[in-house]
Design a protein around this motif. Sequence first.
Motif, PDB file in Angstrom:
ATOM      1  N   TYR A  23       0.827  -1.212   0.000  1.00 30.93           N
ATOM      2  CA  TYR A  23       0.000   0.000   0.000  1.00 30.93           C
ATOM      3  C   TYR A  23       0.866   1.268   0.000  1.00 30.93           C
ATOM      4  CZ  TYR A  23      -3.041   3.694   1.642  1.00 30.93           C
ATOM      5  OH  TYR A  23      -3.694   4.884   1.745  1.00 30.93           O
ATOM      6  N   THR A  26       2.672   1.621  -3.403  1.00 32.15           N
ATOM      7  CA  THR A  26       1.737   2.020  -4.469  1.00 32.15           C
ATOM      8  C   THR A  26       1.305   3.475  -4.275  1.00 32.15           C
ATOM      9  OG1 THR A  26       0.971  -0.264  -4.469  1.00 32.15           O
ATOM     10  CG2 THR A  26      -0.342   1.289  -5.738  1.00 32.15           C
ATOM     11  N   SER A  27       1.134   3.883  -3.009  1.00 23.12           N
ATOM     12  CA  SER A  27       0.764   5.275  -2.725  1.00 23.12           C
ATOM     13  C   SER A  27       1.865   6.224  -3.193  1.00 23.12           C
ATOM     14  CB  SER A  27       0.568   5.494  -1.231  1.00 23.12           C
ATOM     15  OG  SER A  27      -0.531   4.781  -0.782  1.00 23.12           O
ATOM     16  N   GLU A  34      -0.656  12.414  -8.704  1.00 25.61           N
ATOM     17  CA  GLU A  34      -1.961  12.708  -8.107  1.00 25.61           C
ATOM     18  C   GLU A  34      -2.000  14.116  -7.509  1.00 25.61           C
ATOM     19  OE1 GLU A  34      -3.701   8.385  -6.765  1.00 25.61           O
ATOM     20  OE2 GLU A  34      -2.353   9.420  -5.411  1.00 25.61           O
ATOM     21  N   ARG A  42      -2.923  10.216   2.286  1.00 22.71           N
ATOM     22  CA  ARG A  42      -2.286   8.889   2.203  1.00 22.71           C
ATOM     23  C   ARG A  42      -1.384   8.646   3.415  1.00 22.71           C
ATOM     24  NH1 ARG A  42      -5.275   8.025  -1.535  1.00 22.71           N
ATOM     25  NH2 ARG A  42      -4.778   8.295  -3.731  1.00 22.71           N
ATOM     26  N   ARG A  75     -10.437  13.312   8.173  1.00 24.89           N
ATOM     27  CA  ARG A  75      -9.627  12.914   7.026  1.00 24.89           C
ATOM     28  C   ARG A  75     -10.245  13.347   5.693  1.00 24.89           C
ATOM     29  NH1 ARG A  75     -10.641   8.997   3.589  1.00 24.89           N
ATOM     30  NH2 ARG A  75      -8.802   7.994   2.727  1.00 24.89           N
ATOM     31  N   TRP A  76     -11.552  13.193   5.552  1.00 24.23           N
ATOM     32  CA  TRP A  76     -12.227  13.486   4.291  1.00 24.23           C
ATOM     33  C   TRP A  76     -12.241  14.975   3.971  1.00 24.23           C
ATOM     34  CZ3 TRP A  76     -16.532  16.572   4.797  1.00 24.23           C
ATOM     35  CH2 TRP A  76     -17.058  16.684   6.081  1.00 24.23           C
ATOM     36  N   SER A  80     -12.292  19.066   0.755  1.00 23.40           N
ATOM     37  CA  SER A  80     -13.412  20.013   0.804  1.00 23.40           C
ATOM     38  C   SER A  80     -13.156  21.189   1.755  1.00 23.40           C
ATOM     39  CB  SER A  80     -14.708  19.296   1.210  1.00 23.40           C
ATOM     40  OG  SER A  80     -14.540  18.735   2.487  1.00 23.40           O
TER      41      SER A  80
ATOM     42  N   ARG B  14     -16.660   4.879   2.108  1.00 24.95           N
ATOM     43  CA  ARG B  14     -15.286   4.382   2.241  1.00 24.95           C
ATOM     44  C   ARG B  14     -15.088   3.468   3.448  1.00 24.95           C
ATOM     45  NH1 ARG B  14     -15.042   9.663   0.319  1.00 24.95           N
ATOM     46  NH2 ARG B  14     -14.070   9.848  -1.735  1.00 24.95           N
ATOM     47  N   GLN B  64      -4.411   2.179  -3.759  1.00 24.53           N
ATOM     48  CA  GLN B  64      -4.342   3.052  -2.590  1.00 24.53           C
ATOM     49  C   GLN B  64      -5.591   3.914  -2.427  1.00 24.53           C
ATOM     50  OE1 GLN B  64      -2.911   3.436  -5.445  1.00 24.53           O
ATOM     51  NE2 GLN B  64      -2.094   5.478  -5.862  1.00 24.53           N
ATOM     52  N   GLY B  65      -6.354   4.104  -3.503  1.00 24.42           N
ATOM     53  CA  GLY B  65      -7.562   4.930  -3.411  1.00 24.42           C
ATOM     54  C   GLY B  65      -8.782   4.153  -2.938  1.00 24.42           C
ATOM     55  N   SER B  67     -10.764   2.510  -0.234  1.00 22.80           N
ATOM     56  CA  SER B  67     -10.774   2.487   1.240  1.00 22.80           C
ATOM     57  C   SER B  67     -11.758   1.461   1.779  1.00 22.80           C
ATOM     58  CB  SER B  67     -11.162   3.859   1.783  1.00 22.80           C
ATOM     59  OG  SER B  67     -10.308   4.839   1.279  1.00 22.80           O
ATOM     60  N   ARG B 155     -21.614  11.617   4.753  1.00 23.33           N
ATOM     61  CA  ARG B 155     -21.096  12.939   5.081  1.00 23.33           C
ATOM     62  C   ARG B 155     -21.759  13.964   4.177  1.00 23.33           C
ATOM     63  NH1 ARG B 155     -16.924  13.988   1.397  1.00 23.33           N
ATOM     64  NH2 ARG B 155     -16.458  12.188   0.134  1.00 23.33           N
ATOM     65  N   PRO B 156     -21.724  15.251   4.594  1.00 28.19           N
ATOM     66  CA  PRO B 156     -22.427  16.253   3.787  1.00 28.19           C
ATOM     67  C   PRO B 156     -21.804  16.406   2.410  1.00 28.19           C
ATOM     68  CG  PRO B 156     -21.157  17.280   5.563  1.00 28.19           C
ATOM     69  CD  PRO B 156     -21.088  15.817   5.783  1.00 28.19           C
ATOM     70  N   SER B 158     -20.603  18.681  -0.692  1.00 27.62           N
ATOM     71  CA  SER B 158     -20.255  20.069  -0.989  1.00 27.62           C
ATOM     72  C   SER B 158     -20.342  20.276  -2.502  1.00 27.62           C
ATOM     73  CB  SER B 158     -18.852  20.396  -0.467  1.00 27.62           C
ATOM     74  OG  SER B 158     -17.887  19.640  -1.149  1.00 27.62           O
TER      75      SER B 158
END
Lengths: 109, 176
Positions: A23, A26-27, A34, A42, A75-76, A80, B14, B64-65, B67, B155-156, B158
């Motif tokens: 992982y 690859t990251s 990216e 990551r 994290r997310w 945003s 995720r 890796q993307g 989750s 989650r909200p 946007s």
Amino acid sequence: MTNTEKKSLEEGLQNRLLDYVSYVLTSARGLYKEPHSYGPMRMVDSLEKALFLLRDMGIKDDAIEESVAVIRENRWRVTSDPEAFAQALDDAILRLVKVTLKESSTSHE
Amino acid sequence: MNVLDAIKIRRSIRSFERRSLPPEVIQSIEDAILHSPSGSNAQESHFVIVQDPDQIRRIKRFAQGLSGDPAAVVVLCTNKEEALARGGLDTAEVLRFVNLGIAAAYILLTASSLEVGSCPARSFHQKAIKEILGLPEGIEPELLISLGYSNQPPRPKSSKPVREVISYDQYGKEKP
Ligand SMILES: Cc1cc2nc3c(=O)[nH]c(=O)nc-3n(C[C@H](O)[C@H](O)[C@H](O)COP(=O)(O)O)c2cc1C
């Protein structure tokens, strides 16, 4: 623990370590092209995976886990609301600073 | 559930429950793929639906993307040669990706309508995934879609302001 149990635990951990190593590699390769904002995400994910591995090997620290929980929750936000993400990282880092200061004060006693 | 409701409740998921998907869900995903349109009906795309936990684990090592621990992963692949043969140059250069994007939307919305969580992922090592799936020469994995039952509240969302995204009659004009 019997020898067979020990062997299967070791094999399980070896597999998990291989999951982790693949992982991270690859990251690293992915980040070459990216978006920049994926980098911190990551690293946070790698950190979490490493801590889960440590926990499953029997090494546990509540303060570190709390710090990871703060990061995990936010994290997310990296794409945003990067400012809120950075603040969550600050919060998590300061928790680790407390652990570090506590450690150094006990080592001087 | 109507399509717009499925669109509105869809969110990238995720983190998943450890629960497999019933065969009806997989059947619906298959139907969605087969009913997806393609330029000049070239149907050049290929889809690998992975449910074997060992195979998912192998994919996750090099994606890796991706989750969480999904119950299934759909690997969306293009086939440049078939696109060229069946649709011509524009299909080979552009439309095969448009076609794949439409198929992806169909898969995401079908999952959403069945209250199955999903997340598209483009962050993966193409050659590694190609090896793991045994894809023949010329068939390239372009997008992964994870599927499973979410164990997190959504989650909200946007979104940009509507006027930045949609114009009426002419670029930049607001709704009449
Ligand atoms: C083509 C494409 C590739 C994506 N790749 C990834 C990915 O590698 N990893 C990931 O976590 N999310 C990925 N996403 C999900 C987006 O981050 C997500 O759709 C976006 O943040 C909007 O959130 P929503 O899907 O919940 O509305 C991808 C989405 C698309 C459409």
